[in-house]
Design a protein around this motif. Structure first.
Motif, PDB file in Angstrom:
ATOM      1  N   ASN A   8     -50.356 -21.303 121.953  1.00  0.00           N
ATOM      2  CA  ASN A   8     -51.449 -20.963 122.854  1.00  0.00           C
ATOM      3  C   ASN A   8     -52.665 -21.815 122.497  1.00  0.00           C
ATOM      4  O   ASN A   8     -53.109 -21.811 121.351  1.00  0.00           O
ATOM      5  CB  ASN A   8     -51.755 -19.466 122.664  1.00  0.00           C
ATOM      6  N   GLY A   9     -53.198 -22.526 123.484  1.00  0.00           N
ATOM      7  CA  GLY A   9     -54.356 -23.367 123.244  1.00  0.00           C
ATOM      8  C   GLY A   9     -55.687 -22.659 123.424  1.00  0.00           C
ATOM      9  O   GLY A   9     -56.740 -23.295 123.392  1.00  0.00           O
ATOM     10  N   SER A  10     -55.653 -21.318 123.605  1.00  0.00           N
ATOM     11  CA  SER A  10     -56.890 -20.568 123.885  1.00  0.00           C
ATOM     12  C   SER A  10     -57.892 -20.653 122.736  1.00  0.00           C
ATOM     13  O   SER A  10     -59.070 -20.352 122.908  1.00  0.00           O
ATOM     14  CB  SER A  10     -56.565 -19.097 124.155  1.00  0.00           C
ATOM     15  N   ASP A 138     -44.499 -27.259 125.265  1.00  0.00           N
ATOM     16  CA  ASP A 138     -45.819 -26.721 125.613  1.00  0.00           C
ATOM     17  C   ASP A 138     -46.922 -27.472 124.860  1.00  0.00           C
ATOM     18  O   ASP A 138     -47.942 -27.846 125.436  1.00  0.00           O
ATOM     19  CB  ASP A 138     -45.913 -25.221 125.270  1.00  0.00           C
ATOM     20  N   VAL A 139     -46.695 -27.672 123.580  1.00  0.00           N
ATOM     21  CA  VAL A 139     -47.687 -28.380 122.762  1.00  0.00           C
ATOM     22  C   VAL A 139     -47.776 -29.844 123.198  1.00  0.00           C
ATOM     23  O   VAL A 139     -48.863 -30.417 123.273  1.00  0.00           O
ATOM     24  CB  VAL A 139     -47.340 -28.277 121.258  1.00  0.00           C
ATOM     25  N   ALA A 140     -46.620 -30.424 123.514  1.00  0.00           N
ATOM     26  CA  ALA A 140     -46.591 -31.827 123.958  1.00  0.00           C
ATOM     27  C   ALA A 140     -47.400 -32.021 125.240  1.00  0.00           C
ATOM     28  O   ALA A 140     -47.930 -33.111 125.492  1.00  0.00           O
ATOM     29  CB  ALA A 140     -45.150 -32.283 124.150  1.00  0.00           C
ATOM     30  N   ALA A 141     -47.517 -30.965 126.053  1.00  0.00           N
ATOM     31  CA  ALA A 141     -48.227 -31.061 127.338  1.00  0.00           C
ATOM     32  C   ALA A 141     -49.749 -30.915 127.193  1.00  0.00           C
ATOM     33  O   ALA A 141     -50.483 -31.167 128.147  1.00  0.00           O
ATOM     34  CB  ALA A 141     -47.698 -29.992 128.293  1.00  0.00           C
ATOM     35  N   TRP A 142     -50.220 -30.521 126.004  1.00  0.00           N
ATOM     36  CA  TRP A 142     -51.662 -30.377 125.819  1.00  0.00           C
ATOM     37  C   TRP A 142     -52.342 -31.733 125.917  1.00  0.00           C
ATOM     38  O   TRP A 142     -51.811 -32.746 125.452  1.00  0.00           O
ATOM     39  CB  TRP A 142     -51.975 -29.764 124.451  1.00  0.00           C
ATOM     40  N   SER A 143     -53.529 -31.746 126.502  1.00  0.00           N
ATOM     41  CA  SER A 143     -54.286 -33.002 126.632  1.00  0.00           C
ATOM     42  C   SER A 143     -54.815 -33.436 125.260  1.00  0.00           C
ATOM     43  O   SER A 143     -54.922 -32.624 124.336  1.00  0.00           O
ATOM     44  CB  SER A 143     -55.463 -32.811 127.589  1.00  0.00           C
ATOM     45  N   GLU A 144     -55.148 -34.708 125.166  1.00  0.00           N
ATOM     46  CA  GLU A 144     -55.750 -35.219 123.918  1.00  0.00           C
ATOM     47  C   GLU A 144     -57.015 -34.454 123.567  1.00  0.00           C
ATOM     48  O   GLU A 144     -57.289 -34.165 122.401  1.00  0.00           O
ATOM     49  CB  GLU A 144     -56.098 -36.704 124.089  1.00  0.00           C
ATOM     50  N   GLN A 145     -57.784 -34.131 124.602  1.00  0.00           N
ATOM     51  CA  GLN A 145     -59.045 -33.412 124.394  1.00  0.00           C
ATOM     52  C   GLN A 145     -58.787 -32.027 123.793  1.00  0.00           C
ATOM     53  O   GLN A 145     -59.483 -31.589 122.882  1.00  0.00           O
ATOM     54  CB  GLN A 145     -59.780 -33.286 125.729  1.00  0.00           C
ATOM     55  N   THR A 146     -57.746 -31.333 124.320  1.00  0.00           N
ATOM     56  CA  THR A 146     -57.383 -30.009 123.788  1.00  0.00           C
ATOM     57  C   THR A 146     -56.965 -30.115 122.333  1.00  0.00           C
ATOM     58  O   THR A 146     -57.415 -29.333 121.484  1.00  0.00           O
ATOM     59  CB  THR A 146     -56.246 -29.380 124.628  1.00  0.00           C
ATOM     60  N   VAL A 147     -56.117 -31.088 122.030  1.00  0.00           N
ATOM     61  CA  VAL A 147     -55.633 -31.245 120.650  1.00  0.00           C
ATOM     62  C   VAL A 147     -56.794 -31.573 119.710  1.00  0.00           C
ATOM     63  O   VAL A 147     -56.893 -31.013 118.605  1.00  0.00           O
ATOM     64  CB  VAL A 147     -54.535 -32.332 120.578  1.00  0.00           C
ATOM     65  N   ARG A 148     -57.689 -32.439 120.164  1.00  0.00           N
ATOM     66  CA  ARG A 148     -58.848 -32.802 119.330  1.00  0.00           C
ATOM     67  C   ARG A 148     -59.699 -31.566 119.027  1.00  0.00           C
ATOM     68  O   ARG A 148     -60.122 -31.343 117.897  1.00  0.00           O
ATOM     69  CB  ARG A 148     -59.674 -33.880 120.032  1.00  0.00           C
ATOM     70  N   LYS A 149     -59.908 -30.739 120.052  1.00  0.00           N
ATOM     71  CA  LYS A 149     -60.705 -29.521 119.878  1.00  0.00           C
ATOM     72  C   LYS A 149     -60.000 -28.531 118.941  1.00  0.00           C
ATOM     73  O   LYS A 149     -60.641 -27.902 118.090  1.00  0.00           O
ATOM     74  CB  LYS A 149     -60.943 -28.872 121.251  1.00  0.00           C
ATOM     75  N   LEU A 150     -58.690 -28.401 119.084  1.00  0.00           N
ATOM     76  CA  LEU A 150     -57.932 -27.500 118.212  1.00  0.00           C
ATOM     77  C   LEU A 150     -58.018 -27.941 116.758  1.00  0.00           C
ATOM     78  O   LEU A 150     -58.156 -27.108 115.845  1.00  0.00           O
ATOM     79  CB  LEU A 150     -56.466 -27.422 118.665  1.00  0.00           C
TER      80      LEU A 150
END
Length: 201
Positions: A8-10, A138-150
């Motif tokens: 979950n990227g929340s 699901d994780v592979a589909a996260w944007s670069e911006q989402t991953v950077r924030k996480l």
């Protein structure tokens, strides 16, 4: 258990929420419903947000983490213990609720503590996410911006719990688990979580 939950990227919005968790856990222990808690927070602007827009969502996120603790003694300590103790419990609540936090803390940080390898670099967290992206669509589909924030949020969790001194620091501190948290984790029979807090006894 959290290991069976989807990633979950929340966390990009929910973050550490320590002071919010303190407020919600106190009301939760009184048996207050989540809707009543939200109204209570809004009435006195207890979260001190510039607008009320985020209050319901983040109060509900706090409540879900509190429920995920499955341990009223830990909820009591979260509400009332010293900041240092309560922050460790808050991180554990995040681990119980969010699979990403759980795996980051046990598979990366816990393993470093286990091996007495106190280095923590950008490469470590990049490799952690690369492995996840290879293993999970699901994780592979996260944007670069989402991953950077996480990555930022996860690193901030380490700073909040004094495992890391600052964003630029590259050395983990060999912390001591609080008695309250260790007891709660053992009561929950959740022993794999202990490694995340440098506890191997």
């Amino acid at each position: 258990m959290v290991v069976n939950m989807p990633y979950n990227g929340s966390l990009t919005a929910e973050q550490f929420l320590f002071y919010e968790m303190r407020i919600v856990s106190k009301k939760y222990l009184e048996g207050t419903t989540i809707d009543e808690i939200i109204e209570y927070i809004k009435r006195d602007n207890l979260f001190q947000y510039p607008t009320e827009r985020e209050v319901p969502r983040l109060a509900r996120a706090c409540q879900r983490r509190i429920v995920a603790l499955s341990n009223d003694k830990l909820v009591y300590e979260l509400a009332n213990a010293s900041v240092e103790v309560a922050k460790q419990i808050n991180l554990y609540a995040m681990m119980r609720y969010n699979r990403l936090v759980r795996e980051f803390m046990t598979d990366l940080i816990g393993e470093k503590y286990r091996q007495q390898d106190f280095s923590y670099t950008r490469k470590d967290i990049n490799v952690f996410f690369s492995h996840l992206q290879e293993q999970n669509d699901d994780v592979a589909a996260w944007s670069e911006q989402t991953v950077r924030k996480l990555k930022q949020v996860l690193t901030k969790c380490l700073i909040e719990t004094e495992m890391l001194d600052s964003v630029r620091d590259t050395t983990l501190n060999p912390i001591f688990i609080s008695e309250e948290l260790e007891s709660g984790i053992r009561d929950n029979i959740d022993l794999t979580a202990l490694a995340a807090f440098n506890c191997f006894r």
